[in-house]
Design an enzyme around this catalytic site. Structure first.
Site, PDB file in Angstrom:
ATOM      1  N   TYR A 175     -11.222  10.423  -9.959  1.00 28.62           N
ATOM      2  CA  TYR A 175     -11.390   9.381 -10.926  1.00 28.62           C
ATOM      3  C   TYR A 175     -11.791   9.965 -12.479  1.00 28.62           C
ATOM      4  O   TYR A 175     -11.298   9.823 -13.457  1.00 28.62           O
ATOM      5  CB  TYR A 175     -12.617   8.450 -10.520  1.00 28.62           C
ATOM      6  CG  TYR A 175     -13.180   7.280 -11.719  1.00 28.62           C
ATOM      7  CD1 TYR A 175     -12.209   6.773 -12.294  1.00 28.62           C
ATOM      8  CD2 TYR A 175     -14.456   7.513 -12.226  1.00 28.62           C
ATOM      9  CE1 TYR A 175     -13.065   5.902 -13.395  1.00 28.62           C
ATOM     10  CE2 TYR A 175     -14.926   6.839 -12.769  1.00 28.62           C
ATOM     11  CZ  TYR A 175     -14.014   5.880 -13.560  1.00 28.62           C
ATOM     12  OH  TYR A 175     -14.702   5.277 -14.713  1.00 28.62           O
TER      13      TYR A 175
ATOM     14  N   LEU B 279      -4.260  -8.862 -14.417  1.00 30.88           N
ATOM     15  CA  LEU B 279      -4.969  -9.804 -13.509  1.00 30.88           C
ATOM     16  C   LEU B 279      -5.133  -9.407 -12.089  1.00 30.88           C
ATOM     17  O   LEU B 279      -5.119  -9.706 -11.060  1.00 30.88           O
ATOM     18  CB  LEU B 279      -4.408 -11.307 -13.510  1.00 30.88           C
ATOM     19  CG  LEU B 279      -4.529 -11.850 -14.845  1.00 30.88           C
ATOM     20  CD1 LEU B 279      -4.017 -13.280 -14.852  1.00 30.88           C
ATOM     21  CD2 LEU B 279      -6.068 -11.717 -15.507  1.00 30.88           C
TER      22      LEU B 279
ATOM     23  N   ASN C 183      -2.494   4.493 -12.813  1.00 30.42           N
ATOM     24  CA  ASN C 183      -3.020   3.416 -13.509  1.00 30.42           C
ATOM     25  C   ASN C 183      -4.023   4.090 -14.793  1.00 30.42           C
ATOM     26  O   ASN C 183      -3.878   3.438 -15.955  1.00 30.42           O
ATOM     27  CB  ASN C 183      -4.307   2.789 -12.760  1.00 30.42           C
ATOM     28  CG  ASN C 183      -3.567   1.729 -11.774  1.00 30.42           C
ATOM     29  OD1 ASN C 183      -2.227   1.391 -11.973  1.00 30.42           O
ATOM     30  ND2 ASN C 183      -4.085   1.250 -10.812  1.00 30.42           N
TER      31      ASN C 183
ATOM     32  N   PHE D 270     -22.271   5.218 -18.455  1.00 35.26           N
ATOM     33  CA  PHE D 270     -23.204   5.578 -17.452  1.00 35.26           C
ATOM     34  C   PHE D 270     -22.844   4.218 -16.404  1.00 35.26           C
ATOM     35  O   PHE D 270     -21.793   3.796 -16.365  1.00 35.26           O
ATOM     36  CB  PHE D 270     -24.680   6.099 -17.674  1.00 35.26           C
ATOM     37  CG  PHE D 270     -24.540   7.520 -18.134  1.00 35.26           C
ATOM     38  CD1 PHE D 270     -23.801   7.897 -19.083  1.00 35.26           C
ATOM     39  CD2 PHE D 270     -25.020   8.488 -17.288  1.00 35.26           C
ATOM     40  CE1 PHE D 270     -23.666   9.260 -19.432  1.00 35.26           C
ATOM     41  CE2 PHE D 270     -25.095   9.805 -17.597  1.00 35.26           C
ATOM     42  CZ  PHE D 270     -24.364  10.209 -18.883  1.00 35.26           C
TER      43      PHE D 270
END
Ligand code: UDP
Length: 336
Positions: free
Chosen positions: A140, A33, A91, A168
């Site tokens: 990323y 969360l 992450n 995409f």
């Protein structure tokens, strides 16, 4: 099937949970969360916890007799990945590898992984086929590519069956208006434009009109979030030990920033003032999928490919939840 949806309280994950439930699967959500919302989980069982907690992940896999995992939990903003790469490696790589190891420990070997067209970097040829070289231009894209490669290696060595689905631009909301897109802060084009239509922002800033595209603004392939979900269902059915599915998920049609704003004007009936701004760092001029491999391999095609329809579903959500999930909770509506 018993399916664990990691990151099921987020935008795409929550739509996936709804679809899995509608298709009769038993769904467990694992989400910390940090960016997702409890109220977005409208089906299945939510376990609040962190992917880095290997013991917890194993316990969830075992307790719920999980047969397949869908992994949505990730940081996904290109600009932020440049300024805060540590967050992305932690992450998107460390936590994802922890998930793969927990799966190995618990003999779960089927996974559908959220990858991205950002793994291609600046493509040589548009529309982009899966044969395009994968040379990301930001952290990323690199972090997603690392896990794509790990999955190839896990398939070969440990008999994992995987699908790496290269999204995409995910857009839109559940057509029934129950769930939608809510990011804090919001950075995505369509929700930002709709916030202007709701008078929550004075204008939309167009990030550059000097690109080598027909109207000078960036072109993207916007795909409805439910269509992404349906492709995941098709991939789930086709996972085979030791084999991988690697496909683009887009509609195959590109729309410029100007076109998106115009469609939002048409759908909302609002004027939507726009201001010309500078280019945003890291934005390739044009990202459009060649979606033919997904059609062939997954026997899938988008049901809602039309941009106007996509924006209509988003607008329905934004009108009924003008402040997203949190504010709804704050005024006393029960989550989920
Ligand atoms: N964009 C824009 N103004 C904004 C937000 C986005 O002009 O306030 C442009 C952005 O430069 C990109 C397109 O809209 O060309 C889609 O951006 P978004 O952040 O929604 O998705 P991305 O393509 O980065 O995944």
């Amino acid at each position: 099937m018993n399916v664990l949806v990691v990151g099921g309280a987020g935008y795409i994950g929550s739509h996936m949970v709804k679809l899995l439930d509608e298709q009769g699967h038993t769904v467990v959500v694992l989400d910390n969360l940090s960016t997702g919302f409890q109220a977005a989980v409208i089906a299945g069982q939510l376990v609040t916890g962190d992917l880095n907690d290997r013991q917890l992940v194993c316990q969830v896999l075992r307790d719920h007799k999980i047969e397949a995992v869908m992994h949505f939990a990730a940081s996904a903003l290109v600009g932020e990945s440049v300024t805060d790469p540590a967050r992305y490696y932690q992450n998107n790589v460390v936590a994802a590898l922890n998930l793969l190891e927990a799966m190995r420990e618990c003999d779960v070997n089927r996974i559908v992984f959220s990858s991205t067209c950002a793994t291609y970097g600046i493509p040589d040829v548009v529309p982009i086929t899966e044969a395009e070289k994968q040379m990301p231009v930001n952290p990323y894209g690199f972090t997603k590519l690392v896990i794509e490669q790990a999955l190839r290696d896990y398939a070969r060595a440990y008999d994992f069956g995987y699908a790496s689905l290269r999204y995409f631009n995910a857009a839109g909301a559940a057509p029934d208006g129950s769930i939608g897109e809510d990011h804090d802060p919001e950075t995505h084009l369509i929700p930002l434009v709709l916030q202007v239509a709701l008078d929550q922002r004075p204008h939309i800033t167009v990030f550059g009109d000097d690109y080598p595209t027909p109207d000078g603004t960036c072109v993207r392939d916007y795909i409805h979030v439910n269509d992404l979900g349906m492709a995941h269902l098709a991939a789930l059915e086709r996972l085979q030990p030791g084999q991988g599915i690697e496909v683009n998920l887009g509609t195959g049609t590109g729309h410029s920033v100007r076109e998106v704003i115009d469609v939002c004007r048409e759908v909302t009936g609002h004027e939507i003032p726009e201001v010309m701004g500078k280019r945003r760092a890291g934005d390739p001029p044009e990202l459009v999928a060649d979606a033919s491999k997904a059609r062939q391999v997954l026997d899938w095609q988008p049901a809602l490919p039309d941009l106007k329809t996509i924006v209509e579903t988003a607008w329905r959500w934004h009108q009924s939840h003008p402040h997203g999930y949190e504010k709804e909770d704050a005024v006393g509506q029960s989550p989920g």
